[in-house]
Design a protein around this motif. Structure first.
Motif, PDB file in Angstrom:
ATOM      1  N   SER A   1       0.861  -1.178   0.000  1.00 26.42           N
ATOM      2  CA  SER A   1       0.000   0.000   0.000  1.00 26.42           C
ATOM      3  C   SER A   1       0.898   1.229   0.000  1.00 26.42           C
ATOM      4  O   SER A   1       1.893   1.285   0.696  1.00 26.42           O
ATOM      5  CB  SER A   1      -0.917  -0.010   1.225  1.00 26.42           C
ATOM      6  OG  SER A   1      -0.130   0.020   2.404  1.00 26.42           O
ATOM      7  N   PHE A   2       0.539   2.193  -0.827  1.00 30.76           N
ATOM      8  CA  PHE A   2       1.321   3.413  -0.966  1.00 30.76           C
ATOM      9  C   PHE A   2       0.476   4.597  -0.549  1.00 30.76           C
ATOM     10  O   PHE A   2      -0.699   4.700  -0.917  1.00 30.76           O
ATOM     11  CB  PHE A   2       1.775   3.601  -2.420  1.00 30.76           C
ATOM     12  CG  PHE A   2       2.665   2.502  -2.908  1.00 30.76           C
ATOM     13  CD1 PHE A   2       4.002   2.472  -2.567  1.00 30.76           C
ATOM     14  CD2 PHE A   2       2.160   1.476  -3.691  1.00 30.76           C
ATOM     15  CE1 PHE A   2       4.825   1.460  -3.012  1.00 30.76           C
ATOM     16  CE2 PHE A   2       2.972   0.458  -4.137  1.00 30.76           C
ATOM     17  CZ  PHE A   2       4.312   0.445  -3.796  1.00 30.76           C
ATOM     18  N   ALA A   3       1.110   5.499   0.177  1.00 25.60           N
ATOM     19  CA  ALA A   3       0.419   6.719   0.562  1.00 25.60           C
ATOM     20  C   ALA A   3       0.369   7.659  -0.629  1.00 25.60           C
ATOM     21  O   ALA A   3       1.279   7.666  -1.453  1.00 25.60           O
ATOM     22  CB  ALA A   3       1.150   7.378   1.726  1.00 25.60           C
ATOM     23  N   ASN A   4      -0.689   8.432  -0.743  1.00 21.89           N
ATOM     24  CA  ASN A   4      -0.791   9.405  -1.826  1.00 21.89           C
ATOM     25  C   ASN A   4       0.250  10.495  -1.620  1.00 21.89           C
ATOM     26  O   ASN A   4       0.499  10.935  -0.503  1.00 21.89           O
ATOM     27  CB  ASN A   4      -2.184  10.033  -1.875  1.00 21.89           C
ATOM     28  CG  ASN A   4      -3.209   9.060  -2.410  1.00 21.89           C
ATOM     29  OD1 ASN A   4      -2.875   8.141  -3.141  1.00 21.89           O
ATOM     30  ND2 ASN A   4      -4.461   9.257  -2.028  1.00 21.89           N
ATOM     31  N   PHE A   5       0.863  10.932  -2.723  1.00 19.50           N
ATOM     32  CA  PHE A   5       1.838  12.008  -2.673  1.00 19.50           C
ATOM     33  C   PHE A   5       1.106  13.321  -2.493  1.00 19.50           C
ATOM     34  O   PHE A   5       0.220  13.664  -3.274  1.00 19.50           O
ATOM     35  CB  PHE A   5       2.667  12.039  -3.960  1.00 19.50           C
ATOM     36  CG  PHE A   5       3.621  13.198  -4.025  1.00 19.50           C
ATOM     37  CD1 PHE A   5       4.763  13.196  -3.245  1.00 19.50           C
ATOM     38  CD2 PHE A   5       3.371  14.276  -4.845  1.00 19.50           C
ATOM     39  CE1 PHE A   5       5.651  14.250  -3.295  1.00 19.50           C
ATOM     40  CE2 PHE A   5       4.240  15.340  -4.894  1.00 19.50           C
ATOM     41  CZ  PHE A   5       5.386  15.330  -4.120  1.00 19.50           C
ATOM     42  N   THR A   6       1.453  14.035  -1.445  1.00 21.79           N
ATOM     43  CA  THR A   6       0.841  15.344  -1.233  1.00 21.79           C
ATOM     44  C   THR A   6       1.924  16.398  -1.347  1.00 21.79           C
ATOM     45  O   THR A   6       2.957  16.314  -0.692  1.00 21.79           O
ATOM     46  CB  THR A   6       0.178  15.434   0.153  1.00 21.79           C
ATOM     47  OG1 THR A   6       1.139  15.073   1.140  1.00 21.79           O
ATOM     48  CG2 THR A   6      -1.023  14.517   0.246  1.00 21.79           C
TER      49      THR A   6
ATOM     50  N   GLY B   1       1.248  20.136  -7.111  1.00 21.14           N
ATOM     51  CA  GLY B   1       2.015  19.072  -7.743  1.00 21.14           C
ATOM     52  C   GLY B   1       2.896  19.518  -8.890  1.00 21.14           C
ATOM     53  O   GLY B   1       3.567  18.703  -9.486  1.00 21.14           O
TER      54      GLY B   1
END
Length: 143
Positions: free
Chosen positions: A43-48, A56
């Motif tokens: 599971s990967f955290a969303n890039f903020t 972005g």
């Protein structure tokens, strides 16, 4: 028991041990061991983006990445026998015409054209035409 019979008995015992070891190595693993080895999906955290960046589009992240910039005067295609005949003072004719703009390449992709200048006894290039982003994308899709 004779010495011959005891040697045969030892060989039979050793053969039985090898057969048991081979059978163990070929036996399928029990279901409980297989289940223990299964891997859960990552599971990967969303890039903020950070507070200072615009949604972005933070170009500061890539500004220090080095690229290869080269200027191409022209090209030619000649047989190896002519290359072997080259000596100091030889002239190799290129496909570019005198006064024609030079291609400026970044990592092998055309980004601009320009003309050769001399500044403080060093060669440089004055950019005369920048390839638009849409033209760059069109050339990338072609190539």
């Amino acid at each position: 028991m004779s010495a011959e019979n005891s040697s045969t008995a030892e060989q039979d015992a050793m053969a039985a041990e090898w057969a048991a070891a081979l059978a163990e190595s070929k036996a399928p693993e029990p279901a409980s061991e297989i289940a223990a080895e299964q891997v859960a999906p990552a599971s990967f955290a969303n890039f903020t983006p950070t507070a200072g960046s615009a949604a972005g589009n933070d170009i500061n992240m890539i500004l220090d990445i080095p690229v290869q910039l080269s200027v191409e005067l022209g090209r030619t295609r000649i047989p190896i026998k002519h290359i072997l005949q080259l000596a100091q003072g030889s002239v190799v004719e290129l496909d570019a015409l005198a006064g024609e703009p030079m291609d400026v390449l970044v990592n092998g992709y055309l980004i601009a054209q320009g003309e050769v200048v001399v500044v403080n006894d060093k060669f440089g290039i004055r950019l005369t035409d920048i390839v638009t982003p849409s033209e760059r994308m069109r050339r990338l899709s072609k190539g």
